[in-house]
Design a protein around this motif. Structure first.
Motif, short mmCIF file in Angstrom:
data_model
loop_
_atom_site.label_atom_id
_atom_site.label_comp_id
_atom_site.label_asym_id
_atom_site.label_seq_id
_atom_site.Cartn_x
_atom_site.Cartn_y
_atom_site.Cartn_z
N VAL A 85 37.70 40.99 33.80
CA VAL A 85 37.37 39.85 34.65
C VAL A 85 36.51 38.87 33.85
N CYS A 143 34.09 46.96 44.16
CA CYS A 143 34.10 47.56 42.82
C CYS A 143 32.89 48.48 42.65
N ILE A 172 41.64 46.74 41.60
CA ILE A 172 40.32 46.51 40.99
C ILE A 172 39.26 47.47 41.51
N LYS A 181 40.00 35.60 42.01
CA LYS A 181 41.26 36.28 42.31
C LYS A 181 41.33 37.55 41.45
N PHE A 182 41.73 38.65 42.09
CA PHE A 182 41.68 39.95 41.42
C PHE A 182 42.96 40.74 41.68
N PRO A 183 43.32 41.63 40.74
CA PRO A 183 44.46 42.52 40.98
C PRO A 183 44.14 43.55 42.07
N ASP A 184 45.18 44.09 42.68
CA ASP A 184 44.99 44.99 43.82
C ASP A 184 44.24 46.27 43.47
N GLY A 230 41.56 39.78 36.26
CA GLY A 230 41.11 38.95 37.37
C GLY A 230 40.36 37.75 36.82
N HIS A 231 39.94 36.86 37.70
CA HIS A 231 39.20 35.67 37.26
C HIS A 231 38.11 35.32 38.27
N LYS A 256 33.60 42.94 46.74
CA LYS A 256 35.04 43.26 46.76
C LYS A 256 35.27 44.78 46.83
N VAL A 262 40.47 46.79 34.33
CA VAL A 262 40.64 45.41 34.77
C VAL A 262 39.62 44.55 34.05
N LYS A 264 44.90 44.84 33.55
CA LYS A 264 45.15 43.68 34.39
C LYS A 264 43.94 42.74 34.30
#
Length: 225
Positions: A91, A168, A138, A133-136, A114-115, A166, A89, A112
């Motif tokens: 970011v 990670c 992450i 906002k992040f992909p599921d 995220g931002h 989050k 991912v 993917k």
């Protein structure tokens, strides 16, 4: 070598340089960094170069990522092949970090994105989050936090705080140019986060800009100055 620095920078970095900090010693990266430092490089070329540097850096970073074996069938027979063990991912810290994303996605199309959007509170001077906002996937992925400039380190530290909150567990910072002050701040705040840079610069000036640096990377990517 993990880094090849002038003597005055080696002395400055010696107190906190560790195995989690890599300054790439790569001829093509050095060449492209020289081009984006040049104040006469136009917006189109600057944007392209930032993307290319991002891709080159991640190519080097991914060299030793863990793999898993899978059984596939070629047109000839069945065989054992290899795939990345974890998803990736990307970011970017908006907005300048977005300039590095395309070069990385071209290399890893399955990644993917995220931002994280941060701005500075004019009273406290601390970074404030205005978007995240992040992909599921992450929390189970290898997360590449990308931002071209590691100056004071404030934005990078806050972005890592957000990602850890989050859930990670595997975060790597990838940037183009860093100042010793920013590297020190980020490595002290998050010693478990590896830092990868294409270049280490001398210092920050009184306005917080990296010297010699390359100016405001976001403005140069998007042509807003």
């Amino acid at each position: 070598p993990k880094y090849d620095l002038p003597d005055y920078l080696k002395e400055k970095m010696e107190a906190y340089m560790n195995n989690n900090i890599t300054i790439f010693d790569h001829a093509l990266l050095k060449h492209k960094i020289s081009l984006i430092r040049n104040k006469n490089t136009n917006t189109k070329d600057f944007r392209t170069l930032v993307s290319e540097i991002g891709g080159l850096m991640v190519y080097e970073f991914t060299r030793n990522l863990p793999l898993k074996s899978v059984e596939i069938e070629t047109p000839i027979c069945k065989t054992t092949a290899f795939e990345l063990e974890k998803d990736i991912v990307i970011v970017p810290i908006m907005r300048a970090g977005m300039g590095m994303v395309d070069g990385i996605v071209n290399l890893i199309p399955t990644a993917k994105v995220g931002h994280i959007g941060l701005c500075r509170d004019e009273e406290t001077l601390k970074p404030q989050t205005y978007y995240a906002k992040f992909p599921d996937n992450i929390t189970t992925s290898t997360v590449l936090l990308v931002d071209p400039m590691l100056a004071t380190g404030g934005s990078a530290i806050e972005a890592v705080n957000i990602l850890k909150a989050k859930g990670c567990k595997e975060i790597t910072y990838i940037g183009l140019v860093g100042a010793p002050e920013g590297i020190k701040a980020l490595s002290e705040a998050h010693p478990d986060v590896p830092i990868y840079l294409a270049a280490l610069d001398e210092k920050l000036n009184e306005n917080g800009y990296i010297v010699p640096g390359l100016g405001d990377c976001g403005d140069r990517i998007f042509g807003t100055k």
